[in-house]
Design an enzyme around this catalytic site. Structure first.
Site, short mmCIF file in Angstrom:
data_model
loop_
_atom_site.label_atom_id
_atom_site.label_comp_id
_atom_site.label_asym_id
_atom_site.label_seq_id
_atom_site.Cartn_x
_atom_site.Cartn_y
_atom_site.Cartn_z
N ARG A 23 12.02 -24.80 61.56
CA ARG A 23 12.79 -24.32 61.92
C ARG A 23 13.46 -24.15 63.27
NH1 ARG A 23 6.88 -21.05 62.02
NH2 ARG A 23 7.14 -23.13 63.43
N GLY A 24 12.97 -25.68 63.48
CA GLY A 24 14.03 -25.15 64.36
C GLY A 24 14.95 -25.98 64.98
N ASP B 171 12.18 -22.03 56.38
CA ASP B 171 10.42 -22.09 56.84
C ASP B 171 10.24 -22.49 55.68
OD1 ASP B 171 7.90 -21.06 56.98
OD2 ASP B 171 8.54 -19.46 58.18
N TYR C 231 -6.78 -25.45 58.29
CA TYR C 231 -6.13 -26.50 58.38
C TYR C 231 -6.69 -27.42 56.97
CZ TYR C 231 -3.96 -31.42 58.77
OH TYR C 231 -3.61 -32.57 58.63
#
Length: 333
Positions: free
Chosen positions: A34-35, A59, A151
């Site tokens: 995403r970054g 994403d 998680y």
């Protein structure tokens, strides 16, 4: 002829270290994250190490974005040989302190992100009857711990999903392979950007391994995908076998130690989180492969080296499991 390799979660931790290994092979590496800043920096690293890079901002929770990235990968480099699902996001907190929307978001990224990546890869691999999908798993996908319910749930789901898919591929007689690499605690940047409601800085439970040790396990699994699962770290095997041999004792042990062992008393909470927005979105915010626990991390895993020899791996697993179960009996008293 170079390989075309797609890596989700490619800008940090295990994904970043894996991209570097493939770059040194001269592979064509498609980076999904995403970054923007992390993607740009990782792409430059790949090319400086001898590979070709395609950076795609996406994403993984959005199947349309993943599909678009897969289409761009094949348009740029040709057929995808290896697809590695590594992206995830999570929350460190007791279950009753995690909001519904946070649980949904973390599950969409960490579980459905793998489903979306697998679907995009299979769409291209099945008609050609070749290709390999590697799921980056975790020991926590078989043995849950406190403070990481979202998680652990997602990693359990990945194991179940992948096992079901594997049987379908076997039924078809397909030459497409899917395998899982179960990881130990790894020194990645996630502990500095995870959404946390803990009073102290989150930390991996020792023994901790460097991302490069994990990445070597991923690449080995991609090169030899016929095995159902691979394991990195003696602690991974010990945890899994202890859970099979003495699950009730392990429950009590984790209830007593699992809260403190996942927090670093020397560091305050980070005050930031990447669950809904990337933390490497702006220039100058790339975080690299390593987290903040270099001093406590192992560069190599002897157990992963034994993975080249299945008989030795089985022997090591039995010994590690027996030792772990014995230790648990003493500590749980």
């Amino acid at each position: 002829m170079s390989q075309t390799v797609v890596i989700t979660g490619a800008t940090g931790g295990i994904g970043r270290a894996t991209a570097r290994l493939y770059a040194r092979r001269g592979a064509d590496v498609v980076l999904i994250a995403r970054g923007r800043d992390g993607l740009d920096t990782t792409a430059k690293e790949v090319e400086s190490l001898g590979g070709r890079a395609l950076a795609r901002q996406a994403d993984v929770a959005d199947p349309d974005q993943v599909e678009a990235a897969a289409a761009a990968a094949e348009e740029e480099f040709g057929p995808i040989d290896v697809w590695i699902n590594c992206a995830f996001s999570t929350v460190f907190a007791p279950f009753d302190e995690i909001r519904h929307e946070e649980y949904v978001r973390a599950t969409e990224v960490t579980y459905l992100g793998f489903v979306n990546g697998t679907r995009a890869a299979l769409k291209r691999m099945l008609p050609r009857d070749r290709g390999t999908i590697v799921q980056v798993g975790s020991a926590l996908g078989e043995r849950s711990v406190p403070l990481q319910s979202v998680y652990c749930g997602a990693k359990h789901a990945i194991n179940g999903f992948t096992s079901s898919l594997r049987t379908e591929l076997l039924h078809r007689g397909s030459n497409v392979h899917v395998t899982v690499v179960q990881m130990p605690a790894v020194n990645t940047p996630q502990f500095s950007w995870v959404l946390s409601r803990l009073p102290r800085h989150p930390r991996p439970v020792p023994p901790i391994y460097q991302p490069e040790a994990a990445a070597r396990g991923v690449v080995h699994a991609a090169d030899h995908p016929r095995r159902k699962q691979y394991y990195v770290g003696a602690s991974t095997l010990a945890t899994l076998w202890a859970n099979r041999l003495a699950p009730a004792l392990l429950d009590r042990y984790l209830a007593r130690t699992g809260f403190d062992s996942q927090q670093d008393a020397t560091r305050p909470p980070t005050g930031r989180a990447n669950l809904f927005h990337p933390v490497d979105q702006d220039p100058g915010t790339d975080h690299g492969a390593h987290g903040v626990f270099d001093d406590a991390s192992h560069a190599r895993s002897w157990q992963a080296l034994l993975a080249h020899h299945p008989v030795l791996t089985a022997l090591g697993a039995s010994l590690a499991g027996g030792a772990a179960a014995t230790a648990l009996r003493h500590r749980a008293r």
